[in-house]
Every structure is written in structure tokens, then in C-alpha cells.
Design an enzyme around this catalytic site. Sequence first.
Site, PDB file in Angstrom:
ATOM      1  N   HIS A  92       0.806  -1.220   0.000  1.00 28.12           N
ATOM      2  CA  HIS A  92       0.000   0.000   0.000  1.00 28.12           C
ATOM      3  C   HIS A  92       0.840   1.272   0.000  1.00 28.12           C
ATOM      4  O   HIS A  92       0.323   2.348   0.324  1.00 28.12           O
ATOM      5  CB  HIS A  92      -0.965   0.005   1.194  1.00 28.12           C
ATOM      6  CG  HIS A  92      -2.223  -0.735   0.919  1.00 28.12           C
ATOM      7  ND1 HIS A  92      -3.362  -0.128   0.463  1.00 28.12           N
ATOM      8  CD2 HIS A  92      -2.502  -2.050   0.991  1.00 28.12           C
ATOM      9  CE1 HIS A  92      -4.311  -1.031   0.283  1.00 28.12           C
ATOM     10  NE2 HIS A  92      -3.811  -2.196   0.598  1.00 28.12           N
ATOM     11  N   ASP A 157      -6.595   4.300   9.646  1.00 25.82           N
ATOM     12  CA  ASP A 157      -7.983   4.263   9.171  1.00 25.82           C
ATOM     13  C   ASP A 157      -8.288   2.973   8.417  1.00 25.82           C
ATOM     14  O   ASP A 157      -9.417   2.484   8.441  1.00 25.82           O
ATOM     15  CB  ASP A 157      -8.259   5.457   8.257  1.00 25.82           C
ATOM     16  CG  ASP A 157      -8.366   6.760   9.028  1.00 25.82           C
ATOM     17  OD1 ASP A 157      -8.784   6.718  10.200  1.00 25.82           O
ATOM     18  OD2 ASP A 157      -8.042   7.816   8.461  1.00 25.82           O
ATOM     19  N   GLU A 268     -11.521  13.028  14.082  1.00 26.40           N
ATOM     20  CA  GLU A 268     -11.026  13.289  12.736  1.00 26.40           C
ATOM     21  C   GLU A 268     -11.915  14.362  12.119  1.00 26.40           C
ATOM     22  O   GLU A 268     -12.806  14.909  12.768  1.00 26.40           O
ATOM     23  CB  GLU A 268     -11.011  12.018  11.869  1.00 26.40           C
ATOM     24  CG  GLU A 268      -9.879  11.070  12.201  1.00 26.40           C
ATOM     25  CD  GLU A 268      -9.626  10.037  11.116  1.00 26.40           C
ATOM     26  OE1 GLU A 268     -10.155  10.198   9.983  1.00 26.40           O
ATOM     27  OE2 GLU A 268      -8.892   9.055  11.385  1.00 26.40           O
TER      28      GLU A 268
END
Length: 522
Positions: A92, A157, A268
Site C-alpha cells: 500500500h 484508518d 477526525e
Amino acid sequence: MEFALFCTRVNALVLLLALCSPYKFIQSPMDFGPLNFLQTTNTASLDFGRILFNSPSAVLRPQSPRDISLLLSFLSASSYSKVTVAARGAGHSIYGQAQALDGIVIEMDSIPSNVVIREKGEDEAGFSYADVSGGALWIELLEESLKFGLAPRSWTDYLYLSIGGTLSNGGISGQTFKYGPQISNVLQLEVVTGKGEVVTCSPNKSSDLFYAVLGGLGQFGIITSARILLQEAPHKVRWVRAFYEDFSTFISDQELLVSMPNLVDYVEGFIVLNEQSLHSASIAFPAHLDFIHKFQSKGSSSKVYYCVEFAVHDYQTKGTDVEQVVEEISRLLSYLPSHIYSVEVSYFDFLNRVRMEEMSLRGRGLWDVPHPWLNMFVPKSGIKEFRDLLMENISSDDFEGPLLIYPLIRDKWDMNMSVVLPEAVREQVVYVVGVLRSASPASCSTHCLNNLLHRHRHVAETASRPHIGGKQYLAHHPSTAHWQDHFGPRWDQFKARKSRFDPLSILAPGHGIFPRLYAPSH
């Protein structure tokens, strides 16, 4: 004993690896045939960013840390090799950080994903923890720890990332203001250094390596296992969203929320540029997707809005009235009247919320596309100017993806570690801004993608100047000189640690920080 022949294209050099191992761990044409080798190296040249595609000459799929140690020991002792090595977790990275052009990529997921939970009281330790393989995913650790009613304190997240991958960068999310990043919640590591040494390290044992590796961008060693701090897991989460049209009020309320860690468990926020940016963050709030339409009926459809997210954990066994806590918090906020929404979800579903968005994007063919992301740490004093700079360089008409912005607390970060925060040390509040856009080839050509990358570089370079004072997170810089500027006064320490733990600069070539060196001849 087996011998694996490994061919590399570096300077047309044929390198013979005579590595003694009970496993066939080098994938080469001789091992699996040309087709399998080509498929494997193509996979290792691909990452989530889909911007850079650097093909390795071979892929190592180790069965244990010993296999990695043997490889790195061989390369560090070789006086003629300039082969580099990159560890790849879940793939990723955005700008080829886990790639190794003409080198070797180590696929960490081939090491068995052992997760061992130790509850408080099982030994002399006064806390619960998990021992987990570096290549295991955070979702695996969550699923296993929840069986014991436990969970790590700090998250990213997205949970389908490897343990070693996020610990090599920082690991941040909405819990960071309260518990610090993931790297601040590690008790011990097992690391294979660039010299091939297998070292168990902690704050009290081989501490310089421990602090170097955490947030060290893979430059000093490969994390093969980690001991992660655990705590009691809540049963449910009350998840709240409140909307704003004034940026100053938006950030003021975020800073108020992070000042109440005894009440708030997650903070957030994001910028609502267009209807799509709201939809991309609203899967758990299906009843409120008419938010944009309500405001369009009142005024301009191009107006920018802001959303604060916060969450309160419901442990049930503690007798806390979560609804009352949410009401108490909400009364202190200055959101737009009648525009606060909440849902109750399980703890697992809350932490795994981005997976739902992934499934939606995959269904629309928008997941496996280029992701020209930009992540910045911005000091509180520069956040308004950064917001203006950002809005000058993005268009709400074609922006696809979330645009995150939320505060962290500097004191929750250990500056012995390698991560670099903005140098405004007197400011406790540091904002993270994530420009997480997708660029579908159907609507964004190669020229369009290059233009987006150019804009992001401009934003990053401008924001790094003293008047804003930002630092890139998950950084990508074009040269060693740029990296030296990135680390600033901490560069000498970073460079010294590199010389100590990976003196030939074998590891993590994708960052482009240090050039590969030859071993001295004997």
C-alpha cells in the site's frame, strides 16, 4: 541443504546466491519457470499508488526471519554486489517505497502470521500485549485480540496494512491525539538489520535500533515481529458527525475535542468539496446523504463545508451513559444548527469502516487506479494558510476521494523515534492533512495525472517553507538533498543510524534517501 541460483540484471552481473536454508526461498526462473517469475516480479513492482513501477530481479518469500538474515548477511559481505532489498507488506505504498529496481523484494506475508495474545497477569508484565509477525495485517490482530476482549489502542484508518509497514512509517488515525501513533504503542521488536543481524530490541535493550526502526522508513532494518500494547476493547461506538461552513470554527472545535481525552476517544474531520466527497465518507450514515442538497437549496452549490467526526466508546460494563456524554460534548461545539448526526456501530465495524468504502469503490472500478496522494503534518500556526494554499491547487469539480484534516498532540510522539514532525516545537497541536484523491484512467489521462502530481509537489514544497512549516508524512522526495532538508536538524542522527545498522545502504532503496555502496574488498 538447498542452493538457489539468483539472476540479477544489475550491470549485467550474474550473482550466485549460495544461501543455506531448509526452504526454497528465492523465486527465480530456475525455481518456477520464466512465466511464474515474470508474474511474481510484476506484482512486486506494483503498489497502491500505481505511479511508479520498478521491477525487481527476484522475489524472496521467506518462511522465517532466518531466511531474511541469510540474504542480507550475504549481500553485506559481498564486495562486488550493489543489489538492494525492499520489504513489501500489503503493497500500500504510494510512490514505490517498497520497490527495488533490479534488486530483491521480500514478500513479508509469506512468514506465518502468528498472533499470540498475552493477557495482563499471565506473567510479570503489568499490561496485556500481542506478539505478532511483521507481515501480518492489523485486521488479523484485531480479530484475534477481540476474542479476548482486547484491542490495540492506536490504529490507522485502513486495517488491511501490515504491522511492519505502518510501524516503519508512524501509523496514525483518529485515536492518535489520545494514545499517540502506533509507533508509540510498541513494547518490543524483532528486527533484521541491513547487516543481517537478528536483534530483539526495546526501550531498554538495543534501544537505539528500536527507536531508529520505528518511523524509520525501513532504512535500518526489517521488522519481523512486534509486541503491541493492548487494552480493553469497547463493545460499541457512538460515532458523531457535525457540519460547519466556517474553517476557523471547524478547527477550533476539533482542538476543543482533542483537549478532552477523558471524554472523547476519536477525532477526525474532512473537507466537503462536493457531493462525491461526502458520499465517499458516508457509508455508515445513509439517512443523511441529503446534506449537500439541503445546502444547495439555500445557496451556491460550489460552497465548501467541513465535517468534524468524533466518537465515544461504549464499554457497557463501566456503567457510563454514552448518550449523555455525547450530549455534554455536543453542547460545547459550534456546528451548524440541526446538522449533527450520529450512529451506533460495533467496535469492529467502526475500525473497519474504510473496508466498506473499499468494497464500494471496487464495485465501481475505482479502487485499482492511480492514487496521487499527499499527506502533510502542518503546525497549528500554519494550518489556515495551508488550507488556502490547498484550495488554490485543487478543483472541487473533479476531486475524487476524501480530504482529511484533524489535529494531533505533539507530546504523544516520542522524538527519539525517526518520524519528523514540524519544527514549531512550542506548538502542541499539529494537524495532519491527507489529500487522498483517486485518478481514474477513464477520466484522468496520463497528462492529467502528471498535472496532479505537479500540483501536489508545489503544495508540498510551498508548505515546507518557514511561513507554514509543514513536513510531508509518507514522504516522497527526489534526492538526498531534499531528504536532508526534510529531516533538518535531525539529519545527522538519521544518517549516523544508517551508517550503523545498514552501512552499505542495502535496504529500502525506493525512498531514494541513500545511494547503495559497495562492501570494502578483503
